[in-house]
Design an enzyme around this catalytic site. Structure first.
Site, short mmCIF file in Angstrom:
data_model
loop_
_atom_site.label_atom_id
_atom_site.label_comp_id
_atom_site.label_asym_id
_atom_site.label_seq_id
_atom_site.Cartn_x
_atom_site.Cartn_y
_atom_site.Cartn_z
N HIS A 24 0.89 -1.11 -0.03
CA HIS A 24 -0.10 -0.11 -0.15
C HIS A 24 0.75 1.35 -0.17
O HIS A 24 0.86 1.98 0.94
CB HIS A 24 -1.02 -0.12 1.11
CG HIS A 24 -0.84 -0.78 2.31
ND1 HIS A 24 0.00 -0.29 3.19
CD2 HIS A 24 -1.34 -1.95 2.82
CE1 HIS A 24 0.03 -1.13 4.17
NE2 HIS A 24 -0.68 -2.06 4.10
N HIS A 78 -2.40 -9.88 15.58
CA HIS A 78 -2.68 -8.83 14.54
C HIS A 78 -3.62 -9.25 13.58
O HIS A 78 -3.52 -10.23 12.85
CB HIS A 78 -1.20 -8.37 13.91
CG HIS A 78 -1.36 -7.14 13.10
ND1 HIS A 78 -2.42 -6.08 13.28
CD2 HIS A 78 -0.47 -6.91 12.13
CE1 HIS A 78 -2.06 -5.27 12.33
NE2 HIS A 78 -0.94 -5.46 11.63
N GLU A 80 -4.53 -7.55 10.82
CA GLU A 80 -4.15 -7.20 9.37
C GLU A 80 -4.05 -8.38 8.55
O GLU A 80 -3.50 -9.38 8.87
CB GLU A 80 -3.01 -6.14 9.19
CG GLU A 80 -2.95 -5.56 7.81
CD GLU A 80 -1.95 -4.18 7.90
OE1 GLU A 80 -1.34 -4.14 8.72
OE2 GLU A 80 -2.16 -3.61 6.87
N ASP A 82 -2.20 -9.30 6.04
CA ASP A 82 -1.12 -10.19 5.71
C ASP A 82 -0.71 -11.07 6.77
O ASP A 82 0.17 -12.20 6.26
CB ASP A 82 0.23 -9.08 5.45
CG ASP A 82 0.25 -8.06 6.50
OD1 ASP A 82 -0.72 -7.95 7.31
OD2 ASP A 82 1.51 -7.58 6.70
N HIS A 145 1.30 -1.26 14.70
CA HIS A 145 0.80 -0.17 14.24
C HIS A 145 -0.91 -0.13 14.14
O HIS A 145 -1.34 0.69 13.41
CB HIS A 145 1.32 0.29 13.15
CG HIS A 145 1.05 -1.05 11.78
ND1 HIS A 145 0.45 -0.46 10.46
CD2 HIS A 145 1.00 -2.33 11.78
CE1 HIS A 145 0.23 -1.47 9.82
NE2 HIS A 145 0.64 -2.72 10.64
N ASP A 164 4.43 -6.87 14.04
CA ASP A 164 5.31 -6.02 12.94
C ASP A 164 6.30 -5.26 13.38
O ASP A 164 7.11 -4.95 12.48
CB ASP A 164 4.20 -5.15 12.33
CG ASP A 164 3.45 -5.63 11.26
OD1 ASP A 164 3.75 -6.74 10.35
OD2 ASP A 164 2.09 -5.08 11.22
N TYR A 192 11.26 0.33 6.76
CA TYR A 192 10.18 -0.29 7.39
C TYR A 192 9.95 0.50 8.29
O TYR A 192 8.59 1.14 8.65
CB TYR A 192 10.26 -1.69 7.82
CG TYR A 192 9.31 -2.44 8.31
CD1 TYR A 192 8.56 -3.28 7.36
CD2 TYR A 192 8.93 -2.46 9.73
CE1 TYR A 192 7.86 -4.13 7.86
CE2 TYR A 192 7.91 -3.08 10.29
CZ TYR A 192 7.38 -4.22 9.55
OH TYR A 192 6.25 -4.71 9.94
N HIS A 225 7.55 -10.10 9.62
CA HIS A 225 8.26 -9.75 8.19
C HIS A 225 9.73 -9.92 8.55
O HIS A 225 10.46 -9.31 9.28
CB HIS A 225 7.91 -8.62 7.90
CG HIS A 225 6.45 -8.44 7.67
ND1 HIS A 225 5.39 -8.98 6.66
CD2 HIS A 225 5.53 -7.66 8.14
CE1 HIS A 225 4.43 -8.45 6.70
NE2 HIS A 225 4.15 -7.70 7.59
FE1 FEO Z 1 0.34 -4.85 10.15
FE2 FEO Z 1 2.35 -7.10 8.56
O1 FEO Z 1 0.69 -6.31 9.05
#
Ligand code: FEO
Length: 395
Positions: A24, A78, A80, A82, A145, A164, A192, A225
């Site tokens: 994004h 989390h 989100e 991903d 986040h 994250d 990042y 990640h």
């Molecule tokens: Fe906030 Fe890697 O997702």
């Protein structure tokens, strides 16, 4: 990619996304990974999942360790997509006894997947979960986040599954920080932070203080990640401390877009002035540089100098894009200045100064404009502006 045992009975079972190039608006030239973890104990726990279209890789990795149906609990740090995209498929396969998350995460998962029949067990800050020989300690990491973000600490392994936090978008066959180039690793970690965590810097600082107050000193940071930190845990925590305080160095970034090269010539003269003051300077022509790379260099810069030609009574589109992105990421206090050429509407510097003011940057000069192509005098003034900014940020 193969499963890796990161600590005794704790396995990386995630998926590598080699081809991701945009997250994004953040350019991910090295792809990324979604790092799910599996704890094998009397009760077996899966921590998070992966992006929906990589669920097969996750399932294959879990199967290389255990029968997926042997998983008792799924911890969702989390919501989100991903990390939760594969959750519905995994839940159907595993039929877990419990899905462990905080209340906000449950609400977000229901808003994502519209299924409130999942066996949620709601936990809160400092709750622990005994799995046999491990006691998972849940810690709130609100706004790091997302509002529901949390992390899981396993004291017996000195392992922080950090969601994250401390991540990098980097696809690799290697799993640990010491296995890759250190310069690239720290640059990707800075990128990042600059593109994801920067607006939440006060919360990062609070979170790091909380870890210390609770006497939590992990020797491994298993981020969601990129590479897992096991060699340079101290280094990345110290970088996060520095970034979260928005500390800067005597460094400047000159960011511009140009129509016929006049604004570019002015940028180069400003850059020359800065270099004459021995300021580390980076020039970004937005026609060739991505907004997320600008933010990476801007992270520790003390001065930001913006330039744009005027087109249709407005800034050039790439500068408008850059400013929207930059403002959203809320960089801390910096010095700023503006410049640019125009034809018949001398409005660019005014608009750039307004943008600098809206970010609460301290404007060190009214700015320099050039009607069409800059004269030698204007370029001399640009060079002097570079010198002046250099002297201010060294002071
Ligand atoms: Fe906030 Fe890697 O997702």
């Amino acid at each position: 990619m193969k499963t890796v045992e990161v600590k005794d009975n704790i396995f990386w079972v995630g998926a590598v996304d080699w081809n991701l190039r945009d997250f994004h608006g953040y350019s991910t030239e090295k792809g990324t990974s979604y790092n799910a973890y599996l704890l094998k104990d009397d009760k077996t726990v899966l921590f998070d999942t992966v992006k929906a279209d990589l669920s097969e890789a996750l399932i294959e990795n879990i199967k290389s360790v255990i029968d997926p149906q042997a998983i008792d609990y799924i911890v969702v740090n989390h919501a989100e997509m991903d990390h939760s995209g594969a959750l519905p498929e995994i839940i159907r396969l595993v039929q877990p006894e419990k899905i462990i998350c905080n209340a906000k995460c449950r609400d977000t998962l229901i808003a994502h997947f519209h299924d409130d029949s999942w066996p949620f067990e709601i936990i809160k800050e400092d709750d622990t979960l005994n799995t046999g020989s491990h006691n998972i300690h849940f810690l709130d990491s609100k706004m790091l986040h997302w509002p529901e973000s949390m992390v899981s600490y396993i004291p017996e392994a000195k392992l922080l599954i950090s969601n994250d936090i401390f991540g990098q978008h980097w696809s690799s066959s290697e799993r640990f920080d010491n296995e890759v180039d250190q310069g690239e690793l720290h640059w990707q970690a800075a990128k990042y932070y600059a593109n994801i965590f920067l607006p939440f810097s006060p919360a990062v600082n609070k979170f790091l203080t909380k870890l210390s107050d609770k006497d939590i000193h992990p020797d491994m940071l298993a981020t969601d990640h990129g590479l897992i930190w096991r060699q340079d845990v101290v280094g990345i925590i110290s970088a996060y401390q520095r970034w979260s305080k928005q500390e800067t160095a005597a460094k400047a970034v000159v960011v511009y877009d140009t129509m016929w090269g006049s604004t570019k010539t002015m940028a180069e003269a400003i850059g020359k002035g800065l270099s004459e003051e021995n300021i580390v300077t980076h020039l970004f022509d937005l026609r060739f540089n991505h907004r997320s790379d600008v933010m990476t260099e801007l992270l520790e810069a003390r001065a930001v100098i913006l330039g744009s030609s005027v087109m249709n009574n407005n800034l050039l589109p790439k500068m408008a894009d850059m400013l929207t992105y930059m403002k959203g990421l809320k960089p801390g206090k910096k010095f700023g200045a503006a410049f640019g050429s125009y034809g018949w509407a001398n409005k660019g510097v005014k608009m750039l100064n307004e943008a600098l003011e809206s970010m609460k940057f301290e404007i060190v000069d009214d700015g320099i404009t050039s009607n069409y192509v800059p004269t030698k005098d204007i370029l001399d003034n640009c060079q002097k502006l570079g010198q002046k900014i250099g002297q201010v940020i060294k002071a």
